[in-house]
Design a protein around this motif. Structure first.
Motif, PDB file in Angstrom:
ATOM      1  N   THR A 121       0.812  -1.227   0.000  1.00 13.65           N
ATOM      2  CA  THR A 121       0.000   0.000   0.000  1.00 13.65           C
ATOM      3  C   THR A 121       0.838   1.267   0.000  1.00 13.65           C
ATOM      4  OG1 THR A 121      -0.105  -0.092   2.413  1.00 13.65           O
ATOM      5  CG2 THR A 121      -1.901  -1.121   1.190  1.00 13.65           C
ATOM      6  N   GLY A 122       2.127   1.174   0.259  1.00 13.21           N
ATOM      7  CA  GLY A 122       2.958   2.377   0.312  1.00 13.21           C
ATOM      8  C   GLY A 122       3.401   2.889  -1.040  1.00 13.21           C
ATOM      9  N   LYS A 123       3.019   2.217  -2.111  1.00  8.66           N
ATOM     10  CA  LYS A 123       3.467   2.626  -3.444  1.00  8.66           C
ATOM     11  C   LYS A 123       2.590   3.788  -3.944  1.00  8.66           C
ATOM     12  CE  LYS A 123       6.597  -0.596  -3.693  1.00  8.66           C
ATOM     13  NZ  LYS A 123       8.034  -0.275  -3.715  1.00  8.66           N
ATOM     14  N   THR A 124       3.260   4.917  -4.252  1.00 13.72           N
ATOM     15  CA  THR A 124       2.496   6.111  -4.653  1.00 13.72           C
ATOM     16  C   THR A 124       3.225   6.857  -5.759  1.00 13.72           C
ATOM     17  OG1 THR A 124       3.604   7.517  -3.016  1.00 13.72           O
ATOM     18  CG2 THR A 124       1.561   6.428  -2.329  1.00 13.72           C
ATOM     19  N   LEU A 125       2.477   7.773  -6.405  1.00  8.41           N
ATOM     20  CA  LEU A 125       3.028   8.778  -7.303  1.00  8.41           C
ATOM     21  C   LEU A 125       2.813  10.131  -6.611  1.00  8.41           C
ATOM     22  CD1 LEU A 125       1.933   7.912 -10.961  1.00  8.41           C
ATOM     23  CD2 LEU A 125       4.253   8.064 -10.078  1.00  8.41           C
ATOM     24  N   SER A 126       3.865  10.907  -6.502  1.00  8.40           N
ATOM     25  CA  SER A 126       3.753  12.188  -5.809  1.00  8.40           C
ATOM     26  C   SER A 126       4.190  13.313  -6.744  1.00  8.40           C
ATOM     27  CB  SER A 126       4.625  12.188  -4.545  1.00  8.40           C
ATOM     28  OG  SER A 126       4.487  13.402  -3.852  1.00  8.40           O
TER      29      SER A 126
END
Length: 593
Positions: A121-126
């Protein structure tokens, strides 16, 4: 006879006639030489003084004519400046339209690295930079877990904002009176008690205050003090802090009676959520405002978020699962005891997964903080991200070629800004600088109407007829670098040229500026017409006055020439007549011949 010479009657008559003719010849010759028939008041008092008055007025108007001519040139200079400023604004409008039409935004196409992302769940685009700003906007690259529950904790009661900052006070019921015997008092704040006493020697409230404060200082207490509250003895905190002051001891009843006690407040709800400080102020009146402030303090990457739990202020995990939640109250804060015990979450029944390219594009395009700033689309199975800005945008969670949702420098890439729009910003602001320069150069003889100077043009010799000309806005059309300028044209920014709606607003603003300028130009034109009309009128008036003056005193040269010819003829005839008259006297000479 005075000369003793005897002249005959005929000779004397002819001599007088000849003398009169000579006198008249002199008068006519003088008129021909000067061109005037009235040279002094002796010639014709009425005509002489009337002519002098007309001539004086003509001279006065002639002196004013120079000022009128300067006024015409000053208005022409201002009109020329307004015309040039109009052309500059038209160029600025063309600049904005060109920026509005340009769509050469830069973008990069990324592959989706599902293997490395897995289902964490920690995978993001910022996203940050560009039109977004320094605060990153985060998009989850993973579909949320399904099932389970989130860990949460809420306030025990409905949210109430912190009290206004104030000192805690404990005030005596009645006006202070010295005790008959020493009275012991136990002063307590934040669980710390200090014993003091009030003696009979403390005859006034001021003396009692000084005595108690000295005893507190000796005990090392700096958080509370005695105070003269309008003649009543008061114990209070030295600062705006949470808590209450209490007074006990044998002398409490005698000194304070039915006292008035008021708790203090630092004006804050201060606590930390898993180590991150959250501070609420009286400005967060509603639970919704408190939620917004708390989430701003936590930041977008925090594992927990604030929410409205039916009027209570709550905090919950952003995803399902057993995640520890720790809310620690700041010492002395009114937030102490605000929250119930945490409710632990449960693990999800179905773990999350990597979002598809379509899902990521939709999430990016629909995020309210990215609308109009970032555009995502499909590019042959890749995710294309465009930077709708004139400045560089940073994407964390993507390498130069692929999206992996990870952190670190190797997983950060940048997309440049729109260079064409960026160059147009410089061009617009350069044009804007010319507004001041043109307005500053539109003066004549030290008077510049476009800079706010006032021009006065006087039309008659008495000063009763004049016109005052100045800009409709007394600060003039210049000064565009300030907020008070009449054209209201501010410098453009990169943010403005990155947003089509802001460009549309700028176009509308320039239309308003053009309307203001046209109104000013119209006024200048009307004033210029008035001054030019009065200039022509004054010229004709001077001619009329001078003609009228000359008519009263100037000689008719043709008439005076004819008079001189007649007088010359008359002189010759008079000389002949005198000669004939003297022949009779000469006859006696023949008696001696």
């Amino acid at each position: 006879m005075a000369n003793g010479i005897v002249l005959s009657s005929s000779v004397r008559t002819n001599l007088l006639s000849l003398q009169d003719t000579t006198t008249q010849q002199g008068i006519v010759q003088n008129r021909l030489a000067t061109g005037k028939k009235v040279i002094s008041a002796l010639d014709n008092p009425t005509n002489f003084f009337t002519s002098a008055g007309l001539t004086q007025r003509a001279n006065d108007l002639a002196a004013l004519l120079d000022g009128i001519s300067n006024g015409v040139k000053t208005l022409e200079a201002a009109s020329n400046g307004a015309t040039s400023i109009t052309k500059v604004i038209e160029s600025m409008q063309a600049n904005v339209r060109q920026a509005r039409q340009d769509k050469s935004f830069k973008g990069t196409s990324f592959t989706l690295d599902t293997l490395n992302m897995g289902s964490f769940t920690g995978k993001t685009l910022s996203f940050s930079g560009g039109s977004i700003g320094t605060t990153p906007v985060t998009i989850d690259a993973i579909v949320a877990d399904i099932g389970g529950s989130r860990t949460s904790q809420s306030t025990t009661a409905a949210y109430a904002p912190p009290a206004t900052a104030a000192k805690a006070t404990y005030t005596a019921e009645n006006t202070y009176a010295a005790p008959g015997t020493a009275q012991a008092l136990d002063l307590t704040f934040n669980g710390v008690t200090t014993s003091v006493s009030v003696a009979p020697a403390d005859t006034t409230v001021g003396a009692a205050v000084s005595s108690i404060n000295a005893q507190l200082a000796a005990a090392g207490r700096t958080d509370i003090e005695a105070f003269n509250a309008g003649g009543n003895l008061q114990i209070r905190t030295t600062a705006n802090v949470d808590g209450s002051v209490t007074v006990a001891g044998a002398g409490e009843t005698a000194i304070f009676g039915a006292q008035v006690s008021a708790p203090g407040s630092d004006g804050l709800h201060s606590f930390s959520v898993n180590g991150t400080q959250v501070t609420l102020t009286p400005g967060q009146v509603t639970v919704g405002q408190a939620v917004a402030k708390a989430n701003a303090d936590l930041g977008p990457t925090h594992a927990f978020e604030a929410f409205d739990d039916g009027g209570k202020l709550g905090f919950r995990a952003k995803s399902a699962g057993v995640t520890a939640l720790s809310i620690s109250n700041t010492a002395g804060s009114t937030a102490a005891g605000m929250f119930d015990a945490a409710v632990a979450g449960t693990a999800p029944t179905t773990p999350g997964r990597v979002r598809t390219v379509d899902e990521l594009a939709t999430a990016i395009n629909e995020h309210p903080s990215l609308v109009g700033k970032v555009r995502a689309s499909l590019d042959g199975g890749k995710l294309r991200i465009e930077n709708l800005s004139t400045t560089e945008m940073t994407i964390a969670g993507a390498s130069a070629t692929g999206i992996n949702g990870g952190a670190g420098a190797s997983n950060t890439t940048t997309i440049g800004g729109n260079e064409i729009r960026k160059n147009l910003i410089t061009q617009f602001n350069d044009l804007r600088d010319q507004l001041d320069k043109i307005a500053g150069d539109a003066g004549f003889n030290g008077v510049n109407i476009l800079r706010g100077d006032k021009l006065r043009v006087v039309f008659n010799e008495r000063g009763t007829s004049s016109i005052d000309v100045e800009a409709k806005n007394k600060t003039g059309l210049s000064g565009v670098s300030t907020a008070s300028n009449s054209l209201n044209i501010s410098a453009v920014t990169e943010e403005e040229y990155s947003n089509d709606e802001l460009l549309d607003a700028r176009l509308n603003a320039l239309k308003e500026s053009m309307t203001t300028l046209q109104a000013q130009s119209s006024q200048l034109g009307a004033n210029l017409s008035v001054v030019q009309i009065r200039q022509d009128f004054t010229k004709h008036m001077i001619t009329t006055l001078q003609t009228g003056s000359d008519f009263l005193v100037n000689a008719d040269m043709n008439e005076e020439g004819a008079n001189l010819l007649a007088l010359n003829t008359r002189q010759q005839l008079s000389q002949t007549a005198l000669s004939l008259a003297s022949q009779a006297d000469q006859a006696v000479l023949r008696l001696f011949g």
